[in-house]
Design a protein around this motif. Sequence first.
Motif, PDB file in Angstrom:
ATOM      1  N   PHE A   1     -11.148  -3.479   3.481  1.00  0.00           N
ATOM      2  CA  PHE A   1     -10.764  -3.137   2.120  1.00  0.00           C
ATOM      3  C   PHE A   1     -11.957  -2.668   1.290  1.00  0.00           C
ATOM      4  N   GLY A   2     -11.667  -1.793   0.337  1.00  0.00           N
ATOM      5  CA  GLY A   2     -12.635  -1.478  -0.694  1.00  0.00           C
ATOM      6  C   GLY A   2     -12.633  -2.553  -1.763  1.00  0.00           C
ATOM      7  N   GLN A   3     -13.478  -2.345  -2.785  1.00  0.00           N
ATOM      8  CA  GLN A   3     -13.667  -3.367  -3.804  1.00  0.00           C
ATOM      9  C   GLN A   3     -12.551  -3.379  -4.843  1.00  0.00           C
TER      10      GLN A   3
ATOM     11  N   PHE B   1      -6.216  -1.124  -4.052  1.00  0.00           N
ATOM     12  CA  PHE B   1      -7.206  -1.240  -2.993  1.00  0.00           C
ATOM     13  C   PHE B   1      -6.975  -0.170  -1.936  1.00  0.00           C
TER      14      PHE B   1
ATOM     15  N   TYR C   1      -3.143  -0.066  -1.240  1.00  0.00           N
ATOM     16  CA  TYR C   1      -2.358  -1.231  -1.601  1.00  0.00           C
ATOM     17  C   TYR C   1      -2.434  -1.449  -3.102  1.00  0.00           C
TER      18      TYR C   1
ATOM     19  N   LEU D   1       2.148  -2.463  -0.187  1.00  0.00           N
ATOM     20  CA  LEU D   1       1.729  -1.193   0.392  1.00  0.00           C
ATOM     21  C   LEU D   1       2.290  -0.044  -0.443  1.00  0.00           C
TER      22      LEU D   1
ATOM     23  N   GLN E   1      -1.970  -4.387  -6.067  1.00  0.00           N
ATOM     24  CA  GLN E   1      -1.924  -5.825  -6.282  1.00  0.00           C
ATOM     25  C   GLN E   1      -1.689  -6.109  -7.765  1.00  0.00           C
TER      26      GLN E   1
ATOM     27  N   ARG F   1      -0.430 -11.195  -7.548  1.00  0.00           N
ATOM     28  CA  ARG F   1      -1.330 -11.251  -6.388  1.00  0.00           C
ATOM     29  C   ARG F   1      -0.696 -10.737  -5.106  1.00  0.00           C
ATOM     30  N   GLN F   2       0.577 -10.436  -5.122  1.00  0.00           N
ATOM     31  CA  GLN F   2       1.207  -9.933  -3.909  1.00  0.00           C
ATOM     32  C   GLN F   2       0.587  -8.598  -3.503  1.00  0.00           C
ATOM     33  N   MET F   3       0.305  -8.423  -2.230  1.00  0.00           N
ATOM     34  CA  MET F   3      -0.231  -7.156  -1.726  1.00  0.00           C
ATOM     35  C   MET F   3       0.935  -6.244  -1.361  1.00  0.00           C
TER      36      MET F   3
ATOM     37  N   PHE G   1      -4.896   3.347   4.002  1.00  0.00           N
ATOM     38  CA  PHE G   1      -3.830   2.787   3.177  1.00  0.00           C
ATOM     39  C   PHE G   1      -4.296   2.645   1.733  1.00  0.00           C
TER      40      PHE G   1
ATOM     41  N   ARG H   1       0.459   5.287   3.129  1.00  0.00           N
ATOM     42  CA  ARG H   1      -0.392   5.265   4.320  1.00  0.00           C
ATOM     43  C   ARG H   1      -0.594   6.694   4.818  1.00  0.00           C
TER      44      ARG H   1
ATOM     45  N   LYS I   1      -7.610  -4.451  12.475  1.00  0.00           N
ATOM     46  CA  LYS I   1      -8.141  -5.179  11.326  1.00  0.00           C
ATOM     47  C   LYS I   1      -8.284  -4.244  10.137  1.00  0.00           C
ATOM     48  N   LEU I   2      -7.852  -4.722   8.979  1.00  0.00           N
ATOM     49  CA  LEU I   2      -7.984  -3.948   7.751  1.00  0.00           C
ATOM     50  C   LEU I   2      -9.341  -4.210   7.098  1.00  0.00           C
TER      51      LEU I   2
ATOM     52  N   MET J   1      -4.305  -3.832  -9.766  1.00  0.00           N
ATOM     53  CA  MET J   1      -5.475  -3.519  -8.946  1.00  0.00           C
ATOM     54  C   MET J   1      -5.001  -2.673  -7.775  1.00  0.00           C
TER      55      MET J   1
END
Lengths: 114, 113
Positions: free
Chosen positions: B103-105, B91, B37, B47, B39, B43-45, B35, B50, B100-101, B89
């Motif tokens: 995430f990268g940095q 991700f 994402y 999508l 942001q 701050r809302q994530m 995925f 995918r 479970k997700l 941002m």
Amino acid sequence: NAGVTQTPKFRILKIGQSMTLQCTQDMNHNYMYWYRQDPGMGLKLIYYSVGAGITDKGEVPNGYNVSRSTTEDFPLRLELAAPSQTSVYFCATYPGGVTKNIQYFGAGTRLSVL
Amino acid sequence: AQTVTQSQPEMSVQEAETVTLSCTYDTSESDYYLFWYKQPPSRQMILVIRQEAYKQQNATENRFSVNFQKAAKSFSLKISDSQLGDAAMYFCASFQGAQKLVFGQGTRLTINP
């Protein structure tokens, strides 16, 4: 549609205090998750639940506790808050089964421990 | 443990140009999902797109597309005709066991008008 609701949106704690971050969903999803996001970083999994009565640790569980007594609610408990727990906390849900494997996120709770 | 790596902390692009954000991942699973994402400052994530690992065709969503190289474990995001609202941002994340997700940095994308 409420979706995933997190309360509170912001909170400031003093070192050693405790609090509960609330997460409620109205989508009847089996899976629920708590993530934390430190400044400038990605999200890391704290705890997750695959259904009512079942919880398991994620990558960074120390200092936190969870419970899942109902499908709708998945509260995250912080005991003895520490400055290292200053972060943004996200709750997420996933329906399970044959889906698009998409997690649905709440708006987040910004927590500062001073 | 599975890992996701984004090697570009920051990227910038001129409005209306194209930009590519890089992501590599490591997994031992044969079936998985990837995925991107977004942001924004709220701050809302959100999508963005995918990709199912078993599909060879790269996913596209309007101006967003991916370059999925399974053998190289690479999953880059291309944003065409960049708009000011794309600033955020970004991700990269992988879906692993127990859904479970990981995430990268993150990559901070700036759009220059």
